[in-house]
Motif scaffolding. Structure first.
Motif, mmCIF file in Angstrom:
data_model
loop_
_atom_site.group_PDB
_atom_site.id
_atom_site.type_symbol
_atom_site.label_atom_id
_atom_site.label_comp_id
_atom_site.label_asym_id
_atom_site.label_seq_id
_atom_site.Cartn_x
_atom_site.Cartn_y
_atom_site.Cartn_z
ATOM 1 N N ALA A 1 10.784 -3.423 10.087
ATOM 2 C CA ALA A 1 10.915 -2.336 9.237
ATOM 3 C C ALA A 1 11.615 -1.308 9.925
ATOM 4 C CB ALA A 1 9.759 -1.814 8.612
ATOM 5 N N HIS B 1 -1.217 1.504 8.556
ATOM 6 C CA HIS B 1 -2.191 0.632 7.764
ATOM 7 C C HIS B 1 -1.339 -0.200 6.675
ATOM 8 C CE1 HIS B 1 -1.326 3.871 4.900
ATOM 9 N NE2 HIS B 1 -2.011 3.317 4.140
ATOM 10 N N HIS B 2 -0.373 0.412 6.251
ATOM 11 C CA HIS B 2 0.532 -0.228 4.934
ATOM 12 C C HIS B 2 1.254 -1.712 5.517
ATOM 13 C CE1 HIS B 2 3.012 2.794 6.598
ATOM 14 N NE2 HIS B 2 4.263 2.228 6.268
ATOM 15 N N PHE B 3 1.480 -1.663 6.701
ATOM 16 C CA PHE B 3 2.092 -3.215 7.125
ATOM 17 C C PHE B 3 1.151 -3.979 7.365
ATOM 18 C CE2 PHE B 3 5.160 0.510 8.833
ATOM 19 C CZ PHE B 3 6.320 -0.126 8.075
ATOM 20 N N THR C 1 24.736 5.053 7.992
ATOM 21 C CA THR C 1 24.841 6.486 7.665
ATOM 22 C C THR C 1 25.656 7.294 8.407
ATOM 23 O OG1 THR C 1 22.812 7.687 8.103
ATOM 24 C CG2 THR C 1 22.984 6.317 6.188
ATOM 25 N N LEU D 1 15.097 -2.303 11.174
ATOM 26 C CA LEU D 1 16.329 -2.172 9.951
ATOM 27 C C LEU D 1 16.312 -0.589 9.236
ATOM 28 C CD1 LEU D 1 17.712 -3.564 7.803
ATOM 29 C CD2 LEU D 1 15.816 -3.515 6.307
ATOM 30 N N GLY D 2 15.460 -0.039 9.576
ATOM 31 C CA GLY D 2 15.626 1.588 9.094
ATOM 32 C C GLY D 2 16.452 2.338 10.208
ATOM 33 N N MET E 1 10.446 4.698 11.477
ATOM 34 C CA MET E 1 9.298 5.679 11.975
ATOM 35 C C MET E 1 8.058 5.002 12.210
ATOM 36 S SD MET E 1 8.467 9.201 10.212
ATOM 37 C CE MET E 1 10.240 9.568 10.249
ATOM 38 N N ASN F 1 13.437 -4.640 1.481
ATOM 39 C CA ASN F 1 13.801 -5.954 2.577
ATOM 40 C C ASN F 1 12.604 -6.352 3.368
ATOM 41 O OD1 ASN F 1 16.287 -6.870 2.677
ATOM 42 N ND2 ASN F 1 17.129 -4.981 3.569
ATOM 43 N N THR F 2 11.683 -5.568 3.700
ATOM 44 C CA THR F 2 10.713 -6.085 4.712
ATOM 45 C C THR F 2 9.430 -6.173 4.180
ATOM 46 O OG1 THR F 2 10.185 -3.782 5.395
ATOM 47 C CG2 THR F 2 11.816 -5.107 6.524
ATOM 48 N N MET F 3 8.793 -5.710 3.123
ATOM 49 C CA MET F 3 7.512 -5.690 2.561
ATOM 50 C C MET F 3 7.329 -6.268 1.404
ATOM 51 S SD MET F 3 6.948 -1.784 3.821
ATOM 52 C CE MET F 3 4.985 -1.791 3.463
ATOM 53 N N LEU G 1 20.121 0.953 9.217
ATOM 54 C CA LEU G 1 20.316 1.612 8.096
ATOM 55 C C LEU G 1 21.067 3.196 8.224
ATOM 56 C CD1 LEU G 1 18.100 0.167 5.610
ATOM 57 C CD2 LEU G 1 20.652 -0.327 5.710
ATOM 58 N N LEU H 1 16.838 5.143 1.992
ATOM 59 C CA LEU H 1 16.691 4.374 3.242
ATOM 60 C C LEU H 1 15.228 3.560 3.039
ATOM 61 C CD1 LEU H 1 17.596 5.338 6.594
ATOM 62 C CD2 LEU H 1 15.434 4.198 6.529
ATOM 63 N N MET I 1 8.484 10.003 6.253
ATOM 64 C CA MET I 1 9.807 10.169 5.905
ATOM 65 C C MET I 1 9.851 10.487 4.487
ATOM 66 S SD MET I 1 12.821 7.731 6.475
ATOM 67 C CE MET I 1 13.716 7.902 8.111
ATOM 68 N N GLN J 1 6.136 -7.107 11.268
ATOM 69 C CA GLN J 1 6.615 -6.421 10.190
ATOM 70 C C GLN J 1 6.948 -4.991 10.308
ATOM 71 O OE1 GLN J 1 4.065 -6.081 6.727
ATOM 72 N NE2 GLN J 1 5.602 -6.442 5.244
ATOM 73 N N LEU K 1 22.554 5.338 0.731
ATOM 74 C CA LEU K 1 22.840 5.274 2.302
ATOM 75 C C LEU K 1 24.387 5.327 2.414
ATOM 76 C CD1 LEU K 1 20.518 2.487 3.377
ATOM 77 C CD2 LEU K 1 20.614 4.794 3.983
ATOM 78 N N VAL L 1 15.238 0.728 0.502
ATOM 79 C CA VAL L 1 15.872 -0.309 0.995
ATOM 80 C C VAL L 1 15.280 -1.116 2.093
ATOM 81 C CG1 VAL L 1 17.900 -1.196 2.397
ATOM 82 C CG2 VAL L 1 18.103 0.684 0.320
ATOM 83 N N VAL L 2 14.545 -0.463 2.965
ATOM 84 C CA VAL L 2 13.850 -0.965 4.074
ATOM 85 C C VAL L 2 12.402 -1.781 3.288
ATOM 86 C CG1 VAL L 2 12.429 -0.880 6.203
ATOM 87 C CG2 VAL L 2 14.617 0.407 5.904
ATOM 88 N N LYS M 1 0.942 -1.088 -0.045
ATOM 89 C CA LYS M 1 -0.127 0.249 0.001
ATOM 90 C C LYS M 1 0.942 1.243 0.074
ATOM 91 C CE LYS M 1 -4.002 -1.651 2.426
ATOM 92 N NZ LYS M 1 -3.709 -2.544 3.451
ATOM 93 N N ASP M 2 1.970 1.026 0.553
ATOM 94 C CA ASP M 2 2.935 2.205 0.518
ATOM 95 C C ASP M 2 4.314 2.083 0.925
ATOM 96 O OD1 ASP M 2 3.722 4.925 0.922
ATOM 97 O OD2 ASP M 2 1.947 5.619 1.867
ATOM 98 N N VAL M 3 5.326 2.876 1.045
ATOM 99 C CA VAL M 3 6.726 2.674 1.350
ATOM 100 C C VAL M 3 6.649 2.400 2.785
ATOM 101 C CG1 VAL M 3 7.820 3.613 -0.590
ATOM 102 C CG2 VAL M 3 7.157 5.050 1.596
ATOM 103 N N ALA M 4 7.934 1.898 3.498
ATOM 104 C CA ALA M 4 7.902 1.667 4.663
ATOM 105 C C ALA M 4 7.798 2.894 5.513
ATOM 106 C CB ALA M 4 9.222 1.064 5.032
ATOM 107 N N PHE M 5 8.252 4.038 5.244
ATOM 108 C CA PHE M 5 7.956 5.270 6.024
ATOM 109 C C PHE M 5 7.558 6.327 5.545
ATOM 110 C CE2 PHE M 5 12.140 3.106 7.335
ATOM 111 C CZ PHE M 5 11.600 2.361 8.386
ATOM 112 N N PRO M 6 6.200 6.602 5.248
ATOM 113 C CA PRO M 6 5.448 7.615 4.526
ATOM 114 C C PRO M 6 5.761 8.743 4.781
ATOM 115 C CG PRO M 6 4.057 5.900 5.185
ATOM 116 C CD PRO M 6 5.092 5.627 5.852
#
Lengths: 580, 414
Positions: free
Chosen positions: B30, B19-21, B41, B33-34, B1, A189-191, B37, A182, A120, B26, A216, A185-186, A113-118
């Motif tokens: 996520a 909602h997206h997980f 950096t 891992l974030g 986050m 990897n996870t989704m 990473l 970032l 961000m 998970q 990164l 990659v996340v 539905k979206d990237v891991a950290f919307p």
């Protein structure tokens, strides 16, 4: 989930609501967490950057029409080419493909539905906007004239305000880039959905993943470099400035440790687009999937080992130069793997010369020239005379523009119907591709020749002057070649304007796009055009991303429709992502 | 986050499940891992400076051997200890969240910011004294060997700073109590005070910077008033903003977290100040020379010409004049560029770059901890959801780890 005849819907009855019109207040765009809207906002932003950078490019070309320079004095010319380079590199190419298509399609290709950290992701966009305004304003108002590389000692000696402001701008843009990388990659990897193992991912995701890794690992080094450079300019801390006992070559090492991998940030996503488009337009599975996937990672890793080839003539030790030269050649192996696999994919394919495919062909031609001329520059003996000549300019424009920009155009024509739900005029699209291809070669091919004749880059004029005489015959040769180049630039600009016009016209008058106009097998073609807010109504089933046997052209839809499978599609028993 | 807004529509999901997980797990993975990473950096960000350190230490080993003596290993060790203990407490906090010990969770988190405050307090003493002595980066380095800079005013300044910090910390605690019993409606008042404080502070500071015919005392008063007004203004602003946020318990604990930081700052500052002052007094009584004169090698600097003036103008009040002097020194130094460990400035360039960037990371950490404490006090964390505590903990360990490298590399050179 198995695909059955009932569950297959090819877009005869699209829902009226999609991500574009599900809400339409300004706030719903400004504070959106939807990766698609963020991708679209990025697209608008980087197109403005491209326009700006392009205008400065035309100014440079016009200046060089006359041997004595046609428009500006030397100082102004320095500022113009700095603006051109910095805008194109930091504001356009680096974010271009990842931030637009990466944002828009990475989650969809994963069935997510979206990237891991919307959040961000949105922050990344606003950092880009803020950094851009800061950066461009700094350059326009203070007259930064160091070139986009900010080499010391000049950047530490010249007036400090522009250097400090511009480096802060680069610092902010770096954060934007890190956030994007970032996130990707996340997410990968996870989704990944059940059934999508690493080697069942679309190749675009592999290249975006490799790009994210570079973003990164390289960008923070640029961050500390520009921070130290700013401190050098203001406080004279004596790390880079030789007047205070600093080492200017250290700056070059730091700078290129980021900026060479950054070259692969620019080109890898482009390669991903090509790998995605070629099989679709050739109606044939990609050849050598694993090799293409792993070559992206190989490029990302090898890209970190070659930065020293920018300093062959900057008092680098001979042994270091030899090692860096050797490592530089190693990058050509994964690049060659990609090109040969693409060619093998085309072999005996049923090639459809749609606009997207025209740009793909242009990419392969131009990128190959760009890559092969890189060998001349990686060879120590030939780099010494060619260093800082137009040969270098032509080389990296073939790679950056002929590679990254053309791939960006290929992608935009390929995915425009999916992003905005409108079909464009195929004929004018092909015309634009033709003009861009011809114009590009006219612009930059003469520059290879100029470089071998000894025309240095970054010169505001080439008539010679006291102490640096130049023969009449050479001035004539330079003039002719520069004029061909300038003429070509106008052809190229015309092509780009037509491309933009075709796409914008499609928004207004284009016919409604079907779900799958080109017959792609990746997941974005299974959702509606344009996609709904949450991308998919049901989690889609994951199949082979390059399997085209189960779809056929339907003239009524104006697109491809999926045939009911003869036998149920096997779903893999692999565990979901994150558990590997 | 992770998401902080509950998704009202989804009754089955945890209130912080985005909602997206697909699953809580998970989401947690996520986020983790974030953070890892991001830490990668950070390591690369610092690597540039470690690289510069290595290169200049190899080129000028004598400079490093000489200049590191100006750093006090006791203060460095104390800060190392403080950070190690804070790393322990933050790890303990994660454990408390996992086992649902809400009280200990809060206590550990507040203790962590207290340690961060102490670290910054000690740091401020180190920096202030070096500024007064002219132990600055390459171009501004103006320490003269054999000179006896009078550090009295600096110590007095630091003592005041420490006491004021303690006072502000106490005031914030009282304020937090009041907020607890329902002063939320006063947020308008706080914001008004913030506005006035910031205005007065900025005007005073601007005047001190602009007006030239001012005596030093007037200038000093102006700077003091300006500084405190600005501090009060910013404090009220934070208060007002926190009050806007609602959720009383969280707000109260956010106050206590800030109070703990400020108290730590004051305490660290006072302790380090007393320690350094005593050390100097001892050195004076036992030797005729000052500590630094003793420590310095025999090769004297050539430019004691104007060191008396420097030292008079050493207080920050006369910034412009100091800069002018510094430039004179610089020109002179350039003439003697290649001889021996005369230019410890490069060591201090690297020292300020590394410890400065590290201190910025501590400050960011404090900010994030205040937010985490807010959430912890509001009862957001429990065994099934404690990701943010763990992520911030990871960040804090890294900041700690970087200091573990900085301490021996800068303070303990043989």
């Amino acid at each position: 989930m198995n695909a059955t005849a009932d569950s297959i819907d090819d877009g005869g009855n699209e829902p009226a609501e999609n991500y574009l019109n599900c809400s339409n207040t300004i706030a719903s765009w400004a504070f959106t967490l939807d990766h698609k809207r963020i991708g679209v906002m990025y697209l608008v932003g980087i197109c403005i950057a491209l326009l700006l950078g392009g205008l400065f490019a035309m100014a440079i070309r016009l200046q060089l029409w006359m041997p004595e320079g046609m428009l500006f004095d030397e100082q102004m010319y320095n500022e113009i080419f700095t603006l051109h380079g910095a805008i194109m590199v930091f504001l356009f190419i680096i974010p271009s493909v990842p931030a637009t298509f990466g944002n828009f399609f990475l989650p969809i290709m994963l069935g997510a539905k979206d990237v891991a950290f919307p959040r961000m992701n949105l922050a990344s966009f606003y950092l880009w906007v803020f950094g851009t305004i800061f950066f461009v304003a700094a350059m326009l108002f203070t007259g930064l004239d160091t070139g986009w590389t900010f080499y010391t000692p000049y950047s530490a000696e010249t007036s400090k305000a522009p250097v400090v402001a511009a480096t802060m701008g680069v610092f902010i843009l770096g954060f934007s880039s890190i956030f994007t990388g970032l996130n990707f990659v996340v997410t990968v990897n996870t989704m990944r959905p059940p059934g999508m193992t690493w080697f069942r991912m679309p190749l675009f995701l592999w290249s975006i993943y490799a790009t994210g890794v570079i973003q990164l690992l390289a960008t923070p080094v640029l961050g500390i470099t520009v921070l130290l450079l700013g401190a050098e300019a203001v406080f004279h801390i004596g790390i880079f400035d030789p007047r205070y006992g600093g080492d200017p070559v250290l700056y070059q090492h730091f700078f290129w440790f980021y900026s060479h991998p950054a070259v692969y940030i620019m080109i890898l996503p482009g390669m991903g687009i090509i790998s995605e488009l070629l099989p679709v337009y050739c109606r044939k599975p990609i050849f050598g999937y694993k090799f293409i996937a792993l070559s992206s990672i190989a490029i990302a890793l090898l890209g970190f080992l070659v930065w020293g080839h920018h300093m062959f003539v900057s008092s680098e030790s001979t042994i270091a130069a030899v090692i860096f030269s050797g490592l530089t050649f190693s990058v050509s192996i994964p690049s060659g793997i990609k090109v040969f696999n693409w060619l093998a994919t085309m072999y005996k394919g049923n090639i459809h010369m749609n606009t997207g495919m025209c740009y793909v062909m242009a990419f392969m031609f131009l990128f190959t020239i760009g890559g092969l001329t890189g060998l001349h520059l990686g060879t120590l003996a030939t780099d010494v005379p060619l260093h800082d000549t137009y040969f270098v300019v032509a080389h990296f424009h073939y790679v950056m523009m002929g590679g990254a920009l053309i791939a960006f155009l290929a992608g935009i024509f390929h995915w425009w119907p999916k992003m905005f739900g409108k079909m464009y005029n195929e004929f004018w699209g092909q015309v634009s591709a033709m003009l861009v291809f011809i114009g590009f070669n006219l612009t930059f091919f003469p520059q290879f020749y100029l470089g071998t004749l000894g025309m240095p880059r970054r010169y505001a004029s080439y008539e010679g002057r006291e102490g640096f005489p130049i023969s009449e015959a050479l001035v004539d040769q330079f003039t002719h070649l520069h004029r061909v180049s300038t003429g070509g630039a106008f052809v190229l600009a015309t092509g780009l304007v037509i491309a933009a016009a075709v796409l914008l016209a499609a928004l207004l008058w284009g016919r409604r796009a079907p779900r799958n106009p080109w017959g792609g097998a990746t997941l974005e073609w299974t959702c509606t055009s344009p996609p709904i807010h949450s991308n998919f109504i049901d989690t889609p089933s994951v199949g082979d991303p390059y399997f085209y046997e189960n779809m056929e052209w339907d003239p009524e839809l104006g697109g491809f429709k999926t045939l009911p499978p003869a036998k149920p599609i096997e779903t893999s028993e692999h565990q979901p992502a994150g558990s590997e | 986050m992770s998401a902080t807004t509950p998704h009202a529509g989804d009754l089955h999901a945890h209130r912080f499940h985005a909602h997206h997980f697909d699953t809580q797990e998970q989401q947690f993975q996520a986020g983790k891992l974030g953070m890892w990473l991001f830490l990668a950096t950070e390591v690369l960000f610092f690597s540039g400076m470690f690289c510069a350190y290595t290169i200049y230490r190899v080129i000028h080993p004598e400079v490093f051997a000489f200049a590191h003596q100006f750093l006090d290993p006791t203060l460095g060790a104390a800060n190392t200890l403080v950070l190690l203990v804070s790393s322990l407490s933050v790890a303990w906090a994660v454990r408390c969240a996992q086992t649902n010990k809400q009280g200990m969770l809060l206590a550990n988190l507040v203790f962590t910011v207290l340690c961060a405050g102490i670290f910054m307090g000690v740091k401020s003493v180190e920096y202030t004294l070096k500024f007064h002595e002219g132990l600055l980066w390459r171009s501004a380095y103006s320490f003269v060997e054999g000179s006896h800079p009078d550090l009295g005013p600096a110590h007095e300044q630091l003592r005041q700073f420490g006491l004021v910090s303690l006072g502000i910390g106490a005031a914030i605690v009282v304020l937090g109590m009041l907020v607890g019993v329902g002063l939320r409606k006063a947020r308008g008042l706080f914001l008004a005070v913030a506005l006035i404080g910031i205005l007065v502070g900025s005007v005073c500071l601007a005047r001190a910077g602009v007006v030239e015919e001012m005596t030093e005392t007037q200038m000093g008063q102006m700077l003091n008033v300006g500084g405190y007004a600005l501090a009060i203004g910013l404090g009220s602003l934070i208060t007002g903003v926190i009050l806007l946020g609602g959720e009383n318990r969280g707000a109260r604990w956010a106050f206590f977290a800030i109070a703990a930081t400020v108290v730590g700052l004051g305490a660290g500052c006072l302790a380090a100040n007393v320690y350094t002052a005593n050390k100097e007094a001892n050195a004076h009584s036992t030797h005729a020379h000052s500590t630094h004169g003793e420590a310095a090698s025999a090769a004297g600097e050539q430019h004691d010409v104007s060191h008396d003036e420097t030292h008079e103008a050493g207080s920050q009040h006369r910034a412009t004049e100091t800069t002018a002097l510094v430039n004179e020194f610089t020109e002179e130094k350039l003439l003697y560029g290649g001889e021996g460990p005369k230019f410890p400035g490069i060591f201090f360039s690297i020292y300020y770059a590394m410890t400065g960037v590290h201190a910025i990371h501590i400050l960011c950490g404090i900010g994030v901890f205040v937010w985490i404490i807010y959430r912890a006090a509001a009862g957001h964390f429990e065994p099934s959801y404690y990701g943010p505590v763990e992520y911030v903990g990871l960040y804090w360990h890294l900041v700690d780890l970087i200091w573990i490298y900085l301490f021996p590399l800068l303070y303990l050179i043989q």
